[in-house]
Design an enzyme around this catalytic site. Structure first.
Site, mmCIF file in Angstrom:
data_model
loop_
_atom_site.group_PDB
_atom_site.id
_atom_site.type_symbol
_atom_site.label_atom_id
_atom_site.label_comp_id
_atom_site.label_asym_id
_atom_site.label_seq_id
_atom_site.Cartn_x
_atom_site.Cartn_y
_atom_site.Cartn_z
ATOM 1 N N ASP A 32 1.354 -1.167 -0.039
ATOM 2 C CA ASP A 32 0.013 -0.370 0.094
ATOM 3 C C ASP A 32 0.769 1.357 0.431
ATOM 4 O O ASP A 32 2.022 1.233 0.620
ATOM 5 C CB ASP A 32 -0.723 -0.190 1.233
ATOM 6 C CG ASP A 32 -2.678 0.534 1.365
ATOM 7 O OD1 ASP A 32 -1.913 1.961 0.510
ATOM 8 O OD2 ASP A 32 -3.243 0.169 1.072
ATOM 9 N N ASN A 88 -13.520 -4.094 3.563
ATOM 10 C CA ASN A 88 -15.232 -3.516 3.105
ATOM 11 C C ASN A 88 -15.710 -3.144 2.103
ATOM 12 O O ASN A 88 -14.837 -2.986 1.372
ATOM 13 C CB ASN A 88 -13.701 -1.273 3.075
ATOM 14 C CG ASN A 88 -12.927 -1.506 4.186
ATOM 15 O OD1 ASN A 88 -13.368 -2.280 5.506
ATOM 16 N ND2 ASN A 88 -12.361 -0.704 4.851
ATOM 17 N N GLN A 95 -14.913 1.957 2.399
ATOM 18 C CA GLN A 95 -14.598 2.082 1.127
ATOM 19 C C GLN A 95 -13.919 2.803 -0.086
ATOM 20 O O GLN A 95 -15.176 3.573 0.161
ATOM 21 C CB GLN A 95 -15.163 0.825 0.874
ATOM 22 C CG GLN A 95 -14.761 -0.175 -0.999
ATOM 23 C CD GLN A 95 -15.865 -0.749 -1.488
ATOM 24 O OE1 GLN A 95 -17.360 -0.997 -1.523
ATOM 25 N NE2 GLN A 95 -14.848 -1.022 -2.662
ATOM 26 N N HIS A 101 -11.281 -5.675 -2.799
ATOM 27 C CA HIS A 101 -9.746 -5.402 -2.972
ATOM 28 C C HIS A 101 -9.486 -6.163 -0.896
ATOM 29 O O HIS A 101 -10.510 -5.476 0.321
ATOM 30 C CB HIS A 101 -8.865 -4.536 -2.416
ATOM 31 C CG HIS A 101 -8.583 -2.956 -1.917
ATOM 32 N ND1 HIS A 101 -10.126 -2.425 -3.101
ATOM 33 C CD2 HIS A 101 -8.914 -2.777 -1.152
ATOM 34 C CE1 HIS A 101 -10.582 -1.606 -1.636
ATOM 35 N NE2 HIS A 101 -9.736 -1.434 -0.466
ATOM 36 N N HIS A 103 -7.397 -5.899 2.595
ATOM 37 C CA HIS A 103 -5.854 -4.782 3.390
ATOM 38 C C HIS A 103 -5.344 -6.344 4.173
ATOM 39 O O HIS A 103 -6.159 -7.157 5.002
ATOM 40 C CB HIS A 103 -6.235 -4.082 3.813
ATOM 41 C CG HIS A 103 -6.432 -3.150 3.655
ATOM 42 N ND1 HIS A 103 -6.287 -2.031 2.916
ATOM 43 C CD2 HIS A 103 -7.424 -2.858 2.578
ATOM 44 C CE1 HIS A 103 -6.881 -0.902 2.668
ATOM 45 N NE2 HIS A 103 -7.732 -1.863 2.741
#
Length: 137
Positions: A32, A88, A95, A101, A103
């Site tokens: 990230d 999320n 989100q 996606h 995390h």
């Protein structure tokens, strides 16, 4: 199917450079750019789905396998003390990029002072229990 207007589609499919940790036919896992902690990674499917509800079931299953594989390497390699797996769905849930996606957020002793991922526990009322369980009957 890929969405040419989706930044995560473009990253997942190698059109935008990223710090890639893992890749297979269905997923790319990247670091990230705005990490919550050292080693914070994102699991991106190469196929576009806005959220979990749109993600094909086979990819949802594979995503957890990728989380296990990459999370195991991150945990061992970084010596972190825990790992959050976070996903999320919808703006109200946090989100911000509408491409499914996950995390992977390594956790370290003492980071709870700056990284807050808790809530005040509520109470499951009999009315809520009955309403929610009836959805599955």
């Amino acid at each position: 199917m890929k969405d040419d207007n989706c930044i995560f589609c473009r990253i997942a499919n190698g059109e935008i450079p990223s710090a890639t940790l893992y890749e297979d036919d269905d997923f790319r896992v990247i670091l990230d750019l705005n990490p919550a902690s050292k080693g914070h990674a994102l699991i991106l499917p190469k196929e576009h789905a806005a959220n979990l509800y749109e993600l094909p079931a086979d990819l949802a299953e594979k995503a957890m396998g990728v989380a296990k594989k990459v999370g195991t390497v991150l945990s061992a390699g970084l010596g972190c003390d825990g790992l959050n797996v976070l996903q999320n769905n919808g703006e109200q849930a946090g989100q911000t990029v509408f491409h499914f996606h996950m995390h992977l957020i390594p956790r370290y002793k003492g980071d709870e002072k700056t990284l807050h991922m808790t809530w005040d526990p509520g109470t499951l009322t009999p009315e809520d229990r009955d309403e929610i369980t009836s959805l599955f009957k």
